[in-house]
Motif scaffolding. Structure first.
Motif, mmCIF file in Angstrom:
data_model
loop_
_atom_site.group_PDB
_atom_site.id
_atom_site.type_symbol
_atom_site.label_atom_id
_atom_site.label_comp_id
_atom_site.label_asym_id
_atom_site.label_seq_id
_atom_site.Cartn_x
_atom_site.Cartn_y
_atom_site.Cartn_z
ATOM 1 N N ARG A 23 22.282 25.566 6.011
ATOM 2 C CA ARG A 23 23.125 26.563 5.335
ATOM 3 C C ARG A 23 24.553 26.068 5.192
ATOM 4 N NH1 ARG A 23 24.720 32.420 7.937
ATOM 5 N NH2 ARG A 23 26.239 33.043 6.355
ATOM 6 N N PHE A 24 25.047 25.355 6.208
ATOM 7 C CA PHE A 24 26.441 24.911 6.210
ATOM 8 C C PHE A 24 26.522 23.413 5.935
ATOM 9 C CE2 PHE A 24 26.227 28.585 9.122
ATOM 10 C CZ PHE A 24 27.049 29.457 8.405
ATOM 11 N N PRO A 67 28.912 15.824 11.837
ATOM 12 C CA PRO A 67 28.635 15.041 10.627
ATOM 13 C C PRO A 67 28.781 15.829 9.330
ATOM 14 C CG PRO A 67 26.582 15.765 11.592
ATOM 15 C CD PRO A 67 27.669 16.282 12.501
ATOM 16 N N LEU A 68 29.944 16.439 9.135
ATOM 17 C CA LEU A 68 30.208 17.192 7.911
ATOM 18 C C LEU A 68 31.505 16.702 7.275
ATOM 19 C CD1 LEU A 68 29.538 20.887 9.058
ATOM 20 C CD2 LEU A 68 27.969 19.346 7.875
ATOM 21 N N GLY A 87 30.299 30.088 0.973
ATOM 22 C CA GLY A 87 29.376 30.416 2.041
ATOM 23 C C GLY A 87 28.780 29.216 2.750
ATOM 24 N N GLN A 88 28.922 28.020 2.182
ATOM 25 C CA GLN A 88 28.422 26.815 2.830
ATOM 26 C C GLN A 88 29.460 26.186 3.765
ATOM 27 O OE1 GLN A 88 25.690 25.453 -0.994
ATOM 28 N NE2 GLN A 88 26.627 23.870 0.274
ATOM 29 N N CYS A 89 30.624 26.813 3.895
ATOM 30 C CA CYS A 89 31.707 26.235 4.689
ATOM 31 C C CYS A 89 31.856 26.950 6.028
ATOM 32 C CB CYS A 89 33.029 26.328 3.931
ATOM 33 S SG CYS A 89 33.047 25.419 2.367
ATOM 34 N N LEU A 90 31.947 26.149 7.079
ATOM 35 C CA LEU A 90 32.339 26.628 8.394
ATOM 36 C C LEU A 90 33.849 26.465 8.541
ATOM 37 C CD1 LEU A 90 29.610 25.098 10.737
ATOM 38 C CD2 LEU A 90 29.959 27.532 10.268
ATOM 39 N N LEU A 138 23.826 24.395 12.149
ATOM 40 C CA LEU A 138 23.325 23.505 11.096
ATOM 41 C C LEU A 138 21.806 23.494 11.001
ATOM 42 C CD1 LEU A 138 25.666 20.382 11.273
ATOM 43 C CD2 LEU A 138 25.817 22.404 9.828
ATOM 44 N N GLN A 139 21.139 24.279 11.834
ATOM 45 C CA GLN A 139 19.698 24.396 11.679
ATOM 46 C C GLN A 139 19.379 24.965 10.299
ATOM 47 O OE1 GLN A 139 17.662 26.324 14.998
ATOM 48 N NE2 GLN A 139 19.520 26.056 16.229
ATOM 49 N N PRO A 140 18.270 24.562 9.706
ATOM 50 C CA PRO A 140 17.906 25.117 8.389
ATOM 51 C C PRO A 140 17.896 26.637 8.412
ATOM 52 C CG PRO A 140 16.478 23.284 8.961
ATOM 53 C CD PRO A 140 17.319 23.578 10.173
ATOM 54 N N ALA A 141 18.199 27.211 7.271
ATOM 55 C CA ALA A 141 18.335 28.656 7.174
ATOM 56 C C ALA A 141 17.067 29.400 7.561
ATOM 57 C CB ALA A 141 18.743 29.059 5.745
#
Length: 242
Positions: free
Chosen positions: A10-11, A112-113, A171-174, A233-236
């Motif tokens: 998601r992120f 790792p982002l 919404g993809q940003c932490l 970072l786990q899949p949605a």
């Protein structure tokens, strides 16, 4: 059933505030403001302290911070040139005592982002602070500030500009934030916020204030940040851990 091995997380991007998250400057700014405003605000109402007036407003730009305080006290606003002189003195104190938040560089390097900075400071000052603390390579000059974007927090503009530059939905940003002002801005942008309360300036009750402003989780030790982000970072399609 969905193939969780190929479901994207998601992120995908991380955006950080600067003062109080990357640079441990807010405690210095607080002390400087106490020294500079103390002689001007000596007769406070019973039960009111100058520190108590300033601490909840850290994260705001200086002009609205001081306007709010003087308005709350029912006092005439200071002239613009006097506020500017106070601001210059605070900046000088912060620059003279510049230091990174302990462990932040190592924590960010382990995540790792792609990363950016969204700050209420001015771009030149943020870039200088990143260079002086050897954190500039982590962000590759991706800095978003009111002098570049046109809006200061709590307006979401700096966060929306960072997401747009990355080319991803907000919404993809932490987001990493330490102030109610910053959390408010990031939440308004539609982002998920990790609230940091490990800086030298954090007042009692800040965890509750950040959560009330919309922080998803609050943490106090940068060493725990990589694990917090890894869980998110786990899949949605998988259960997420706060």
């Amino acid at each position: 059933m969905p193939d969780t091995a190929t479901t994207p997380p998601r992120f995908t991007h991380l955006i950080s505030d600067c003062d109080g998250v990357l640079i441990d400057s807010e405690a210095v700014a607080l002390q400087a403001l106490l020294e500079l405003l103390g002689p001007r605000l000596q007769n406070l109402p019973e039960g009111v302290t100058l520190q108590g007036l300033i601490e909840p407003r850290l994260g705001q730009r200086l002009v609205p911070l001081m306007q709010d305080i003087y308005k709350e006290l029912g006092l005439p606003q200071l002239p613009a040139d006097e506020i500017m002189a106070i601001g210059n003195a605070v900046d000088a104190a912060c620059d003279a005592q510049l230091r990174a938040v302990p462990g932040v560089a190592q924590a960010l390097a382990a995540i790792p982002l792609p990363k950016a900075v969204a700050s209420n400071s001015v771009s030149a000052r943020v870039l200088s602070a990143l260079e002086r603390t050897n954190m500039a390579p982590l962000f590759d000059k991706r800095v978003f500030t009111p002098d570049l974007v046109g809006h200061a927090k709590p307006h979401p503009g700096v966060y929306l500009a960072a997401a747009a530059a990355f080319g991803v939905p907000p919404g993809q940003c932490l987001v990493l934030e330490d102030s109610v002002t910053g959390v408010t801005a990031a939440v308004a942008a539609g982002m998920t916020v990790l609230g940091f309360i490990g800086g030298g300036h954090i007042a009692p009750g800040q965890e509750a204030r950040l959560k009330a402003a919309g922080a998803h989780v609050v943490f106090s030790d940068m060493a725990s940040l990589p694990a917090l982000v890894a869980a998110l970072l786990q899949p949605a399609s998988e259960p997420q851990v706060a």
